[in-house]
Each structure stands twice: as structure tokens, then as C-alpha cells.
Design an enzyme around this catalytic site. Structure first.
Site: not given
Ligand code: CMC
Length: 431
Positions: A308, A366
Site C-alpha cells: 500500500h 483487498d
Molecule cells: N508484490 C511485489 N512487490 C511489490 C508489491 C507487491 N504487491 N507492491 C510493491 N512492491 C514492491 C515494488 O516492486 C517496489 O520495489 P522496489 O523498491 O524494489 O522497486 C516496492 O515494493 C515499492 O512499490 P511501489 O510500487 O513503488 O509502491 P507504491 O506505493 O507506488 O504502490 C501499490 C502501492 C498498492 C500500487 C502496490 O503495492 C501494488 O501494486 N500492490 C498490488 C495491488 C494492490 O493490492 N492494490 C490495492 C491497494 S489497497 C486498496 C486500494 O487502494 O484500492
């Protein structure tokens, strides 16, 4: 906003600029850069808004490190346990816990708005039966502005109020109709004698051919899912609603924009994507393969339902959702659900894995909601529409707050331009 008591100094090319710093009631201080361009001629750069506050708000507060979520100060755990969705709607909209008569009046008001204009039924019939219900919802909610002209004037406070009630009340009807249409069943009209959640289950699962009894435990679980998704401060879809609204667009158009943004798998679409992932994993022995893929930089796969932007600790909504999943599966007598087994084991393995520990990736809301919705009989395509039903009150509360703000300006970010500078057009024969 209170006068700032602190300043931050920014030095560019040896020249210093004093920037006011606002102290919130909770959370980190905020450096006010509104006059920066006028004074220093520079922009700031923050594409994913990771360090940028786009507005001030009194509605919802998240402490991502503590795993805390407050609506108007009330912790989500207490609301999920002691309150119910419509009361939470009142709290989000008006800022305080209603007295019994206020709540009764509010509930009565919202149940009177549950039907949609009969002619809107034709709208649904224009869609293909296999359209994703989110596609239908974006279209139908946007089209509400063509049906409810008397509540599109955003400068009229009374019209704003009516539009709010209409949207919150009609969204379950629209989502249920999108579902019924997709499975070829007749639309089921709302029943105002049922609670918000029970009515939604009724509209989704009743058929004219027989009586449908809503199980109170399922209605309670549905209500909890709505409650847990009601608002989440300046997330992507809420910011979309605020941005659309900043131009003066009507509320139905703004909420349709919010629904479109929610649809993506990084946001509300994650509940559908998560259950599909759990099914694809299928058995516990395949979990390591998927964990390895999630950690592989060259593989775009991510563990859906994990991570998140704000929570760097357990998502407090996931904790309640997990309990709810156990209750619902118990009630339905589902004990050997393979998807639940995979989910529980995946959670355990991921929480012990150094990659997930270091990056502070915990299960989010989720992760468990899909298991409950699946057990209730919803297809995965309905998971995100249900999120949209629940989040409508959050979008609306934030939209109302924004329009009441005398400082309202059109949202218009700047850019870091890296393209060509001015060059002459070349005639086609000379290229
Ligand atoms: N699985 C594997 N690696 C992950 C994941 C994941 N679900 N989420 C983040 N990472 C890694 C990512 O690869 C990155 O690694 P590095 O620093 O080595 O490049 C690091 O963690 C930080 O990730 P980010 O994408 O920069 O973080 P963000 O804050 O931009 O993204 C997120 C947040 C929710 C989009 C992301 O965690 C994600 O894609 N999660 C899966 C989708 C999900 O479950 N979304 C629902 C969120 S809660 C409900 C809502 O808000 O609607």
C-alpha cells in the site's frame, strides 16, 4: 487553516526563500509551496504525489506506520464493530456521530432515493451482456447527469445535498442492475424496508420466481465490507473526483470519473485481481513459485492484495476483513475452501519473507474481501463495483468539502518538460 508558526528555507543558486510550514492535527508537517513559482520561478516535481498534499481535509486520517485509519477521528475498528454503513456515511458527510432521530431521518432520506429513473433501464439494455459491470457503471453514473438536471448546479447548496443523497442511495441499485443485466436476469427493484446492505443483496440475488430471504449474518458481512471501504482520504479515485470537480463539473460526471479510476488493478480492481491470482495459484505447493515471481525484477507480476502506498504496517481494514471472512465461511459451512487455504498460507509465507518484510508489504483490504464476496456468490467482476458502491460516500464527502472551500482553484499540475524545444515545421517533401 491556522496561520503557520514555522517556516522552511529553500536555497536555490545562493538565494533563500522562506516557505510557510503548516502543522496538521495529526501527521507530518506540510511545506506550503503555493507561492514558490511566483517568487523563485521553479516548480516542484512529484509525479506519483508521494510527498505532496493536494488539499486540506478534516474527513479521514491514516497513519501508515501505525496502521491506523480514522474517520472524523473515529477508529475504523470501532466503526466496523459498533456502527453500520449508513451511520458511517453520516459521520463522513457531516463530521459527527448522529443522535438517534438524526440517524433515522438520514436513513429514511436515503432509502427514499434508491430507485432510479425508469427510463435509465434502457441505458443498461444498450450494453453488451458480457460488458464488465464497471464499464456499465461508468456509463450509467455519468448518464445520471442527463436524468437529474435538478441536482447538477454545484453552486446551489441544496442541489449539492440532493445529488449526494441520490448518488449514495442509487449506486447499489445501479451496481445490482449491472450485475443482473450481465447474467440475463430481470432487474430487481429496491426494497425500502430492508437495510442498505440487505437491500443490495436482495437486488443482486432475488428473482421474481421465488421468495428471497436475506441472511442477517451475510447482510452484516456485506455492511462491514461497505463500512471498511467507505473512505480512504486522498487515494487515486478520490483525487480524480476532486480534480474533475475542480473544473466545476457536475457531481454525476465527477463520480463517474472516480469509478473509472477505481477500476484499475493497482487500486479498486485489486480485489478482483487478488481472487483471480489466488485461484491461479490454486494449491499451497505452488505458492513459492508465485512468491519468487513477485520478487523477480524482470517479471511484472505482483502479489495482488499486498502493499500500500500509505500503510507500511498492517492495513487495519484487512484485520477486520479477515475475521469477517472466517465468520462468513463458518456460516456457509465452507471449511475446506482451497482459495482460503492458499490465502492463509500465502499471507504466512509472505510475512516471513525478507523481501516483503524489508519493503513493508502487508496484506491490504483487498486480500480477504474477495474471499467473502466469492463465498456470498458474487462473481469476481462484481468485486470492484461493490467497492465503488461503498466508496461513493467518501468521494461525495470529499467533493462537498472541496466545493465548500473558499480557496478552491482548478487543479492544474505543472510538468518537467523533457521534449524538443521549438523547431521549424518541415514540408512533407523535404523530410
Ligand atoms: N508484490 C511485489 N512487490 C511489490 C508489491 C507487491 N504487491 N507492491 C510493491 N512492491 C514492491 C515494488 O516492486 C517496489 O520495489 P522496489 O523498491 O524494489 O522497486 C516496492 O515494493 C515499492 O512499490 P511501489 O510500487 O513503488 O509502491 P507504491 O506505493 O507506488 O504502490 C501499490 C502501492 C498498492 C500500487 C502496490 O503495492 C501494488 O501494486 N500492490 C498490488 C495491488 C494492490 O493490492 N492494490 C490495492 C491497494 S489497497 C486498496 C486500494 O487502494 O484500492
Amino acid at each position: 487553516m491556522a496561520e503557520p508558526t514555522k517556516t522552511a528555507t529553500l536555497t536555490i543558486d545562493g538565494k533563500s526563500y522562506e516557505l510557510p510550514v503548516h502543522s496538521p492535527t495529526a501527521g507530518p508537517d506540510v511545506i506550503d509551496i503555493r507561492k514558490l513559482y511566483a517568487e523563485a520561478g521553479v516548480f516542484t516535481y512529484d509525479p506519483g504525489f508521494t510527498s505532496t498534499a493536494s488539499c486540506d481535509s478534516t474527513i479521514t486520517y491514516i497513519d501508515g506506520d501505525k496502521g491506523e485509519l480514522l474517520h472524523r477521528g473515529y477508529p475504523i475498528g470501532q466503526l466496523a464493530e459498533k456502527s453500520h454503513y449508513l451511520e458511517v456515511c453520516f459521520v463522513l458527510l457531516y463530521g459527527y456521530l448522529p443522535k438517534a432521530d438524526e440517524l433515522e431521518k438520514f436513513e429514511r432520506l436515503l432509502t427514499r432515493h434508491t430507485m432510479i429513473h425508469e427510463q435509465m433501464h434502457n441505458f443498461f439494455r444498450g450494453f453488451r451482456r458480457d460488458a464488465h459491470p464497471m464499464a456499465t457503471m461508468v456509463g450509467v453514473v455519468g448518464a445520471m447527469s442527463a436524468f437529474y438536471h435538478d441536482s447538477t448546479d454545484i453552486n446551489d447548496e441544496n442541489q449539492r445535498e440532493i445529488a449526494s443523497h441520490r448518488l449514495i442511495a442509487k449506486m447499489p441499485t445501479i451496481a445490482a442492475m449491472a450485475y443482473k443485466y450481465s447474467i440475463g436476469q430481470p432487474f430487481v427493484y429496491p426494497r425500502n424496508d430492508l437495510s442498505f446492505a440487505a437491500n443490495f443483496l436482495h437486488m443482486c440475488f432475488a428473482v421474481p420466481a421465488e421468495e428471497y430471504h436475506v441472511d442477517p449474518v451475510l447482510a452484516r458481512a456485506m455492511d462491514r465490507i461497505f463500512t471498511l471501504h467507505a473512505d480512504h482520504e486522498q487515494n487515486a479515485s478520490t483525487s480524480t473526483v476532486r480534480l474533475a470537480s475542480s473544473s466545476g463539473a457536475n457531481p454525476f460526471a465527477c463520480i463517474a470519473a472516480g469509478i473509472a479510476c477505481l477500476w484499475g488493478p493497482a487500486h479498486g480492481g485489486a480485489n478482483q485481481a487478488c481472487l483471480e491470482m489466488l485461484r491461479e495459484i490454486g494449491t499451497v505447493d505452488r505458492i513459492p513459485e508465485f512468491i519468487a515471481r513477485a520478487k523477480d525484477k524482470n517479471d511484472p507480476f505482483r502479489l495482488m492484495g499486498f502493499g500500500h502506498r500509505v500503510y507500511k504496517n498492517f492495513d487495519p481494514r484487512a484485520t477486520v476483513m479477515k475475521q469477517s471472512a472466517d465468520e462468513v465461511l463458518d456460516l456457509l459451512g465452507i471449511h475446506d475452501n482451497p482459495t482460503l487455504q492458499v490465502a492463509k498460507e500465502l499471507e504466512k509465507i509472505a510475512l516471513e519473507d525478507s523481501y516483503f518484510i524489508e519493503k513493508k508489504l502487508y496484506p491490504n483490504v483487498d486480500f480477504y474481501s474477495g474471499i467473502i464476496l466469492d463465498a456470498m456468490g458474487f462473481p469476481t467482476s462484481m468485486f470492484t463495483p461493490i467497492f465503488a458502491v461503498a466508496r461513493t460516500v467518501g468521494w461525495i464527502s470529499q467533493w462537498k468539502e472541496q466545493l465548500a472551500d473558499p480557496q478552491l482553484k482548478i487543479g492544474r499540475p505543472r510538468q518537467l518538460y523533457l521534449g524538443e524545444t521549438a523547431r521549424d515545421y518541415v514540408e512533407i517533401e523535404n523530410r
